[in-house]
Design an enzyme around this catalytic site. Structure first.
Site, short mmCIF file in Angstrom:
data_model
loop_
_atom_site.label_atom_id
_atom_site.label_comp_id
_atom_site.label_asym_id
_atom_site.label_seq_id
_atom_site.Cartn_x
_atom_site.Cartn_y
_atom_site.Cartn_z
CG ASP A 38 -2.18 0.81 1.04
OD1 ASP A 38 -3.26 0.20 0.95
OD2 ASP A 38 -2.11 2.06 0.96
CG ASN A 91 -8.28 -4.43 -2.92
OD1 ASN A 91 -9.49 -4.51 -3.09
ND2 ASN A 91 -7.74 -3.70 -1.94
CE1 TYR A 157 -13.37 3.39 -8.17
CE2 TYR A 157 -15.63 2.90 -8.82
CZ TYR A 157 -14.52 2.64 -8.03
OH TYR A 157 -14.56 1.61 -7.12
P1 NAD Z 1 -10.03 2.02 0.88
O1 NAD Z 1 -9.77 3.44 0.57
O2 NAD Z 1 -10.46 1.64 2.25
O3 NAD Z 1 -8.74 1.15 0.49
C1 NAD Z 1 -8.02 1.38 -0.68
C2 NAD Z 1 -6.56 1.21 -0.35
O4 NAD Z 1 -5.80 1.40 -1.58
C3 NAD Z 1 -6.05 2.25 0.65
O5 NAD Z 1 -5.35 1.61 1.69
C4 NAD Z 1 -5.13 3.15 -0.18
O6 NAD Z 1 -4.06 3.70 0.55
C5 NAD Z 1 -4.65 2.17 -1.25
N1 NAD Z 1 -4.15 2.87 -2.43
C6 NAD Z 1 -4.79 3.86 -3.12
N2 NAD Z 1 -3.99 4.30 -4.09
C7 NAD Z 1 -2.83 3.59 -4.01
C8 NAD Z 1 -1.61 3.61 -4.75
N3 NAD Z 1 -1.42 4.44 -5.78
N4 NAD Z 1 -0.64 2.74 -4.39
C9 NAD Z 1 -0.80 1.90 -3.35
N5 NAD Z 1 -1.93 1.85 -2.62
C10 NAD Z 1 -2.93 2.69 -2.95
O7 NAD Z 1 -11.10 1.54 -0.19
P2 NAD Z 1 -11.82 0.14 -0.44
O8 NAD Z 1 -13.25 0.43 -0.49
O9 NAD Z 1 -11.31 -0.93 0.45
O10 NAD Z 1 -11.35 -0.12 -1.93
C11 NAD Z 1 -10.62 -1.26 -2.35
C12 NAD Z 1 -10.94 -1.54 -3.80
O11 NAD Z 1 -12.34 -1.85 -3.91
C13 NAD Z 1 -10.71 -0.38 -4.74
O12 NAD Z 1 -10.15 -0.84 -5.95
C14 NAD Z 1 -12.10 0.18 -4.98
O13 NAD Z 1 -12.22 0.85 -6.20
C15 NAD Z 1 -12.90 -1.09 -4.95
N6 NAD Z 1 -14.33 -0.89 -4.69
C16 NAD Z 1 -14.78 -0.37 -3.52
C17 NAD Z 1 -16.15 -0.21 -3.33
C18 NAD Z 1 -16.73 0.34 -2.07
O14 NAD Z 1 -17.93 0.57 -2.03
N7 NAD Z 1 -15.96 0.52 -1.02
C19 NAD Z 1 -17.04 -0.57 -4.33
C20 NAD Z 1 -16.55 -1.11 -5.51
C21 NAD Z 1 -15.19 -1.26 -5.67
#
Ligand code: NAD
Length: 257
Positions: A38, A91, A157
């Site tokens: 991360d 992810n 997105y």
């Molecule tokens: P979150 O923000 O809790 O976690 C995302 C993590 O990715 C964070 O720890 C962040 O620091 C890390 N990150 C972001 N950019 C980065 C980079 N350039 N390099 C390294 N790390 C990086 O969000 P989440 O909801 O757990 O999201 C995880 C995945 O699930 C994402 O791909 C998101 O698009 C997808 N997603 C989330 C949802 C939702 O409703 N939460 C819905 C659909 C898809």
């Protein structure tokens, strides 16, 4: 009793928070050695601590997944530390601003594509050879319901997540005969820090989204992680090129009588 991921070596990006943290913890509980990555060093250390507090094995690396050099370095490090890779979860992701396309800054568009899509390309590019050298394995990429729909204001997105779906299918095709399965999950509205921040920014959007979910609630990160872990496990041994929606019915598209 042997667990689902006993003696397996796995890699998870975006593991400092939300869905990635839940995947990393779930895998460690199932016996895996977990390599987590991360850009958020503090969150990453917390995830590693949570894993070690349950006697799990975690190796943490801080880097930006959209950059090629550190991605190469991470995969090399996994090889030198664990000498194999059995499953990878690409992810990490960001949402970008919510703006109509005519107001959407190109810098934001490019950043979202780099973090959400280029990172998955880079991850798979360097994970595939190590998975093959390990005798085969599995990749699970995190897409979104935005890989299937067109949420207004979210051009970058949605484009990035449609791209993740396409990349997943191509790499599944290229590797189906070589012992590597490649799938994606498409989470719906999941109650992670990402969604909490978005809801605060756009309370109207949050209310509409909640109403649009047939299950009438957001998902928990653990519910998304369970689907990702199933796809990566031998229980899904004949599943490849598939994107599994985990969305409380959000994309059913019908209506209740
Ligand atoms: P979150 O923000 O809790 O976690 C995302 C993590 O990715 C964070 O720890 C962040 O620091 C890390 N990150 C972001 N950019 C980065 C980079 N350039 N390099 C390294 N790390 C990086 O969000 P989440 O909801 O757990 O999201 C995880 C995945 O699930 C994402 O791909 C998101 O698009 C997808 N997603 C989330 C949802 C939702 O409703 N939460 C819905 C659909 C898809």
């Amino acid at each position: 009793m042997t667990s689902l991921f006993s003696n397996k070596v796995v890699a998870v990006t975006g593991a400092a928070s939300g869905i990635g943290r839940a995947i990393a913890l779930g895998l460690a509980r199932q016996g895996a050695t977990v390599h987590i990555a991360d850009r958020d060093a503090k969150g990453l250390a917390e995830t590693a601590e949570l894993i070690r507090a349950e006697d799990g094995r975690a190796f943490a690396t801080e880097f930006d997944v959209s950059n090629e050099r550190p991605m190469v370095g991470w995969i090399e490090q996994i090889q030198s530390t664990s000498d194999r890779l059995d499953a990878a979860f690409n992810n990490a992701g960001i949402t970008g601003p919510a703006k109509r396309i005519e107001d959407y800054p190109i810098e934001d568009f490019q950043r979202v594509i780099a973090v959400n899509l280029q990172s998955v390309f880079l991850g798979m590019k360097y994970q595939i050879p190590l998975l093959k050298r390990s005798g085969g394995g599995s990749i699970v990429n995190t897409a979104s319901v935005a890989a299937l729909t067109g949420p207004g204001g979210m051009s970058a997105y949605a484009a990035s997540k449609h791209g993740v779906h396409g990349l997943t299918r191509v790499v599944a095709m290229e590797n189906a005969a070589h012992g590597v399965r490649v799938n994606a999950i498409a989470p719906g509205w999941t109650e992670t820090p990402m969604v909490a921040a978005n809801s605060q920014q756009n309370p109207g959007f949050a209310a509409i989204a909640q109403k649009a979910i047939p299950a009438k609630r957001g998902g928990r990160a653990e519910e998304i992680a369970a689907a990702a872990m199933w796809l990566a496990s031998d229980a899904a041994s004949y599943v490849t090129g598939h994107m599994l929606t985990v969305d409380g019915g959000m994309t059913i598209g019908g209506f209740e009588l």
